[in-house]
Design a protein around this motif. Structure first.
Motif: not given
Ligand code: HEM
Length: 347
Positions: A56-60, A292-294, A302-305
């Protein structure tokens, strides 16, 4: 010791290759082991990538090295702190094709020391050696690898002949010396010596760091021996490789020397070892969330799903609602003033 263990392991592998061919096990070394190595490579590579992709990569969480996008009058560092997908792709492309972060690598230098080291000063200086040799090594490897496709294709595609032509441009010796052969050995030797000779790098180097370098060097040296000194029957090799590719491997092929089987065996070990080693940075560099994330943390929420709906979160807005009056009283900055908050509540 770690370097010696790795060197010893590669020697054993060479002996296994030599012994196997001397004992006439050419089917095992020419057909069974190559298929097995490729199967291990694909399964291992795919499993690793799936494992990474499932994390999981929920945040930047990109690592940044420059000014984030802010007010218009503050210059945004687009490559070091990308805000959009386009800027992130540009950053990744420069990293993958030019090893940009390595280019910006700095070395610590000590100078002005006295006997007891009291006056010693430290400064950071540009260090381009590692970057230069790393580029030389990786691009030479790539070109040598791509050139090998002439062994697997019939007729040989035009661009491969072009590549061979440019690689042998110096027209030295017979057969013509490929520049990438020299660069590959030079690059790998530099990376090895850097590990073995620099105390601070040697201190953190493990068998897993030395072994791939020795293995790649042995692959390159056995290939070079075959091309320039041993002379192998390329048509016979091609019969074998084409047979492997078309899943109709030849039972026995005359005229292929032991050095070819040693080369092939070392390549097979490299291929099978690949997914379980540091060499997987080939795949990892594309999947690294720190690259690889902006970095649009301030622009987008960014809400953690994976947030558990049963767990009540206490956001900063909630906190401010709770303590606004006390904060204003204490002179602390608030996002919403008392009037604004009262208005919103009334609506
Ligand atoms: C990681 C993969 C490999 C690397 C790094 C590698 C490296 C090398 C190098 C540096 C050479 C010297 C001449 C040249 O550059 O063309 C060479 C030659 C050779 N390699 Fe490889 N090799 C690899 C895979 C293979 C495979 C899979 C085969 C065959 C199944 C193979 C067969 C040969 C042959 C037959 C030569 C002699 C070519 C000639 O005489 O012109 N190599 N290899």
């Amino acid at each position: 010791m770690n370097a010696l263990y790795s060197l010893f392991a590669v020697f054993v592998l060479i002996l296994v290759g030599m012994g196997g061919t001397a004992a006439g096990m050419t089917h095992l070394f020419g057909v069974v082991i190559p298929y097995l190595a490729i199967a291990i490579f694909f399964v291992g590579f795919v499993a690793k990538v799936i494992g990474w992709a499932k994390s999981p990569v929920p945040f930047r969480i990109p690592t940044t090295g420059g000014q984030m996008k802010s007010h218009d009058w503050i210059r945004h560092s687009k490559l070091d702190n990308p805000q959009t997908t386009g800027q992130t792709i540009a950053r990744m492309a420069l990293e993958i094709l030019c090893f940009r972060s390595l280019f910006r690598n700095l070395a610590v230098q000590r100078f002005g020391s006295t006997e007891d080291g009291v006056d010693m000063k430290v400064r950071y200086a540009s260090s381009k050696w590692l970057w230069g040799f790393a580029l030389l090594f990786h691009y030479s490897f790539l070109i040598v690898f791509v050139r090998h496709f002439r062994l697997f294709t019939d007729p040989v595609p035009g661009f491969l002949s072009g590549l061979e032509f440019f690689d042998g441009l110096l027209q030295l010796g017979v057969p013509t010396l490929y520049l990438t052969d020299v660069f590959l050995v030079l690059g790998a030797t530099f990376l090895l010596l850097r590990r073995a000779l620099l105390p601070q790098v040697r201190y953190i180097s493990l068998v897993a760091d030395y072994f791939p370098l020795f293995l790649i060097l042995s692959v390159a040296c056995s290939g070079i021996m075959m091309r320039y000194f041993g002379k192998t029957d390329i048509m016979a090799v091609k019969e074998l490789t084409m047979g492997l590719f078309s899943f109709a491997p030849a039972a026995h092929i005359e005229g292929i020397g032991a050095i070819f089987y040693i080369h092939l065996f070392l390549v097979c070990v490299l291929i099978a070892y690949f997914p379980f080693s540091k060499l997987m940075h080939l795949g990892g560099v594309f999947l690294s969330p720190t690259r690889n994330l902006p970095n649009d943390n301030r622009a987008k929420h960014h809400r953690n799903p994976w947030n558990d709906p049963n767990v009540k979160a206490h956001s900063y807005a909630d906190y401010e609602d709770e303590f606004r009056e006390k904060m204003v009283e204490a002179g602390l900055p608030v996002e919403k003033g008392l009037d604004e908050a009262a208005q919103t509540e009334a609506q």
